[in-house]
Scaffold this active site. Structure first.
Site, PDB file in Angstrom:
ATOM      1  N   CYS A 150       0.701  -1.246   0.003  1.00  0.00           N
ATOM      2  CA  CYS A 150      -0.125  -0.078  -0.079  1.00  0.00           C
ATOM      3  C   CYS A 150       0.867   1.300   0.106  1.00  0.00           C
ATOM      4  CB  CYS A 150      -1.014  -0.070   1.286  1.00  0.00           C
ATOM      5  SG  CYS A 150      -1.692  -1.653   1.604  1.00  0.00           S
ATOM      6  N   ARG A 206       6.469 -11.482   5.096  1.00  0.00           N
ATOM      7  CA  ARG A 206       5.787 -11.430   6.908  1.00  0.00           C
ATOM      8  C   ARG A 206       6.308 -12.555   7.515  1.00  0.00           C
ATOM      9  NH1 ARG A 206      -0.567 -10.199   5.039  1.00  0.00           N
ATOM     10  NH2 ARG A 206      -0.009  -8.330   3.690  1.00  0.00           N
ATOM     11  N   GLN A 245       1.163 -11.074  -3.679  1.00  0.00           N
ATOM     12  CA  GLN A 245      -0.129 -10.483  -3.536  1.00  0.00           C
ATOM     13  C   GLN A 245      -0.573  -9.785  -5.091  1.00  0.00           C
ATOM     14  OE1 GLN A 245       0.016  -7.582  -0.177  1.00  0.00           O
ATOM     15  NE2 GLN A 245      -1.441  -8.883   0.677  1.00  0.00           N
ATOM     16  N   ASP A 271      -2.285  -7.254  -5.600  1.00  0.00           N
ATOM     17  CA  ASP A 271      -2.804  -5.976  -5.043  1.00  0.00           C
ATOM     18  C   ASP A 271      -2.950  -4.959  -6.036  1.00  0.00           C
ATOM     19  OD1 ASP A 271      -3.069  -5.011  -2.358  1.00  0.00           O
ATOM     20  OD2 ASP A 271      -1.162  -4.908  -1.994  1.00  0.00           O
ATOM     21  N   HIS A 328      -5.074  -0.624  -5.804  1.00  0.00           N
ATOM     22  CA  HIS A 328      -5.587   0.417  -5.023  1.00  0.00           C
ATOM     23  C   HIS A 328      -6.246   1.350  -6.066  1.00  0.00           C
ATOM     24  CE1 HIS A 328      -2.565  -1.196  -2.337  1.00  0.00           C
ATOM     25  NE2 HIS A 328      -3.270  -0.840  -1.330  1.00  0.00           N
ATOM     26  N   LYS A 342     -15.576  -3.150   4.762  1.00  0.00           N
ATOM     27  CA  LYS A 342     -15.013  -3.742   3.868  1.00  0.00           C
ATOM     28  C   LYS A 342     -16.232  -5.062   3.397  1.00  0.00           C
ATOM     29  CE  LYS A 342     -12.983  -7.008   7.204  1.00  0.00           C
ATOM     30  NZ  LYS A 342     -11.704  -7.940   7.472  1.00  0.00           N
ATOM     31  N   HIS A 350      -8.547  -0.434  -1.074  1.00  0.00           N
ATOM     32  CA  HIS A 350      -7.466  -1.734  -1.106  1.00  0.00           C
ATOM     33  C   HIS A 350      -8.380  -2.806  -1.920  1.00  0.00           C
ATOM     34  CE1 HIS A 350      -4.896   0.146   1.913  1.00  0.00           C
ATOM     35  NE2 HIS A 350      -5.913   0.369   2.387  1.00  0.00           N
TER      36      HIS A 350
END
Length: 651
Positions: A348, A377, A395, A397, A399, A479, A525
């Site tokens: 992000c 992680r 990911q 991902d 945005h 969400k 997100h």
């Protein structure tokens, strides 16, 4: 937790292996009675004695019946939940009868049963059998479950009297009074809020089974005592238990770790470290197909594809708040030229920096950026699990930066894209949840209300049914979470869509409105697949490694009857690859073994070449899913494959 509806194991996925007939008789023919004494009864061909493995294991009459038994969940059956909770207590009582020095900790119900953690010497399978027999005796005695309320002082006194230190720690964490205790008869008790069945006789001992023992740290803290965790399963009836065990057997057969090794798709190399995935050539082919499909569909939906670094200065993670709230999941920092750098746990902040690279106008919004970004992680070694729980993963991902009045349309667009991507890979059943504002949150009432309504309206427009999880949203925004259902009816969390009021404020991102004033954009997100590693694991288990033709890492295996046909087979293989078909040539063994190996490796198509095929420029084709396709000119074969791949159908 399990979904609220019952799981129904469908037998519609069961397929029977077919063997070569007619055209292949001239290659290999053996009397099959000595190999397949019952093949007609089970639908096997009587021509060709090569064992084949079906896409999903075939089932006999009893297994077919078990596959139709609906299994209740804890949410759908209060009775089942009580049975499982009571079984945990009965098991703890049995353990302490057999092992008086064992100290008890906690014993909750879980999705398919229950567990209890004990501080004791390691247990063996033989010990589990002894414990189960003792449980059966306790159940047969039909002892009452009695609830008692006591003061905190009385509870402390009783715990000290039986020397249960873990129970004392649990008691210290209980804030409510009075303290509730449940007794099994007058022989054993535990701190517990319930619920339980009225007597142990309400449990069907033939519907209970102890499954395994595992190590577990007390309170999940690796610095605390290692405990022995006994897992068990419990159901309302013996029939349900048998159906569950059948389901479990099928799930084991589909285990992506075993299939990944058998098909040479991926590995975790000890020399490199746990939770770090090595994609082998065949697995990498599937990953590339996933990535290319993902990229193409994102571009079609108006996303800009980006790439960002794997590390950044530690200060970036201070601004984002990750060092304050996510530090335990991050790796140690690295010092480079007197500055601290950090492996990224999220993508992000990078996407925000790209947004901030220039002044943005309301005319530029919405801005959609997407990245297949690898993150790192920290996970305890004991929690690592194949592709499902790793330390480094990619990911999918993205945005979206938009105006407040664009939220609904953007969310609807994400829902459409999510459906398009997931359905492409064979997932069309979803469980959808809308999570709303929790007690502690950032952002004003108006924007929370507007964002939540936008998410709700987008779901209503889409026509998807969904459950509302009141107060279950993130502190930074509402969400939508989506779970996909696989071939066994299991739910997998993959897709998420989250509105964020927090990071735009932390990074002070703005756009210029119609009055040339600076305003704060809305940030969304979203991930569709979740991570490529986990999604690949789900794909493997969904298809049991039997990938459809368009997704299979090897689509065709070319097999010569003898080495006399090898040169022609090389030409066929080269032509297939030149036309975009993923083909490989195998030889050096007798044809039955070559065919058997191709079946074991779950190759969708086999192209067999004998003297006649060389003479006529053809191949004799067998489809793993469609049986024998006959003798086909090579060009026609290639055309059929390309059409099947384009339409994502079997050949």
């Amino acid at each position: 937790m399990a979904s609220s509806h019952s799981l129904l194991f469908s037998s519609s996925f069961v397929s029977k292996p077919s063997s070569f007939t007619s055209s292949l008789k001239r290659f290999v023919y053996v009397p099959t009675r000595r190999f397949w004494p019952k093949q007609q009864r089970h639908g096997f061909s009587t021509v060709f004695a090569v064992a084949t493995e079906p896409a999903i294991s075939s089932t006999g009459p009893k297994k077919t019946e078990l596959a139709k038994v609906p299994l209740p969940s804890n949410e759908s059956s209060d009775k089942l939940l009580k049975i499982r909770h009571t079984c945990a207590h009965v098991m703890a009582m049995a353990v302490q009868k057999l092992f008086p020095d064992a100290k008890v900790t906690i014993g909750p119900w879980i999705d398919n049963g229950f567990y209890y953690d004990f501080d004791m010497e390691p247990l063996t399978d033989k010990d589990l059998k002894r414990i189960k027999k003792e449980m059966d005796r306790i159940i047969s005695r039909n002892l009452p479950l009695l609830r008692e309320e006591v003061s905190r002082e009385e509870a402390q006194k009783r715990i000290l009297a039986i020397n249960e230190p873990y129970k004392m720690e649990i008691l210290e964490g209980i804030k409510e009074e009075p303290i509730t205790v449940y007794h099994i008869g007058n022989e054993w008790w535990d701190l517990c809020a319930g619920p339980h069945v009225e007597t142990t006789g309400k449990i069907n001992k033939k519907a209970v089974e102890l499954e395994s023992v595992a190590g577990a740290y007390w309170r999940g803290d690796e610095k605390r005592q290692m405990l022995q965790r006994i897992y068990g399963t419990a159901w309302e009836s013996e029939e349900q238990l048998k159906a569950y065990l059948h389901f479990k057997e099928e799930a084991k057969r589909r285990d992506h770790r075993r299939i990944g090794q058998d098909l040479d798709l991926f590995s975790i190399q000890d020399e490199a470290g746990g939770g770090l995935v090595f994609w082998h050539p065949k697995g990498a082919i599937v990953r590339n197909i996933i990535e290319e499909s993902w990229k193409k569909m994102h571009v079609e939906h108006g996303y800009d594809l980006i790439y960002t670094p794997h590390v950044a200065k530690a200060d970036l993670w201070k601004i984002s708040g990750h060092l304050d709230f996510y530090r335990e999941n991050m790796y140690d920092q690295m010092e480079i030229e007197d500055e601290l750098y950090q492996l990224r746990p999220m993508n992000c902040p990078y996407h925000i920096l790209l947004y901030q690279r220039k002044r943005q106008s309301y005319r530029d919004l919405p801005i959609r950026v997407a990245e297949l970004g690898t993150v790192y992680r920290y996970e305890l070694s004991g929690s690592l699990h194949g592709l499902f729980r790793v330390r480094g993963f990619t990911q999918d991902d993205a945005h979206i930066f938009c105006l407040e009045d664009q939220i609904k349309d953007e969310i609807r667009g994400v829902l459409d894209l999510t459906e398009e991507i997931l359905s492409r890979f064979g997932f069309d059943k979803y469980e959808v949840n809308l999570s709303t504002r929790p007690e502690k949150s950032v952002g004003g009432d108006d924007i929370w209300k507007k964002a939540t309504c936008a998410l709700r309206d987008a779901l209503d427009d889409k026509g998807w049914s969904y459950e509302v999880d009141e107060g279950g949203g993130a502190f930074y925004g509402p969400k939508i979470d989506l779970k996909i259902e696989d071939a066994l009816g299991r739910k997998w969390q993959c897709s998420t869509i989250q509105v964020d009021f927090n990071l735009p404020q932390r990074f002070d991102i703005t756009y210029v409105d119609t009055n040339s004033d600076k305003k704060r954009p809305i940030m969304i997100h979203r991930a569709v697949l979740g991570s490529l590693e986990r999604f690949f694991g789900v794909l493997i288990e969904h298809y049991a490694g039997d990938f459809p033709l368009w997704l299979s890492p090897v689509q065709v295996r070319v097999l010569p009857v003898t080495d006399n046909q090898l040169e022609f087979c090389k030409e066929v293989s080269k032509k297939l690859r030149a036309c975009g078909v993923r083909a490989e040539l195998c030889h050096g063994e007798r044809l039955p073994k070559l065919i058997r190996n191709a079946e074991t490796q779950k190759i969708p198509l086999m192209a067999v070449v004998g003297p006649k095929e060389v003479e006529t420029g053809t191949v004799t084709v067998r489809s793993r899913f469609g049986g024998e396709l006959g003798t086909i000119p090579v060009d026609d074969f290639i055309n059929k494959i390309n059409i099947a791949v384009e339409t994502r159908t079997a050949l």
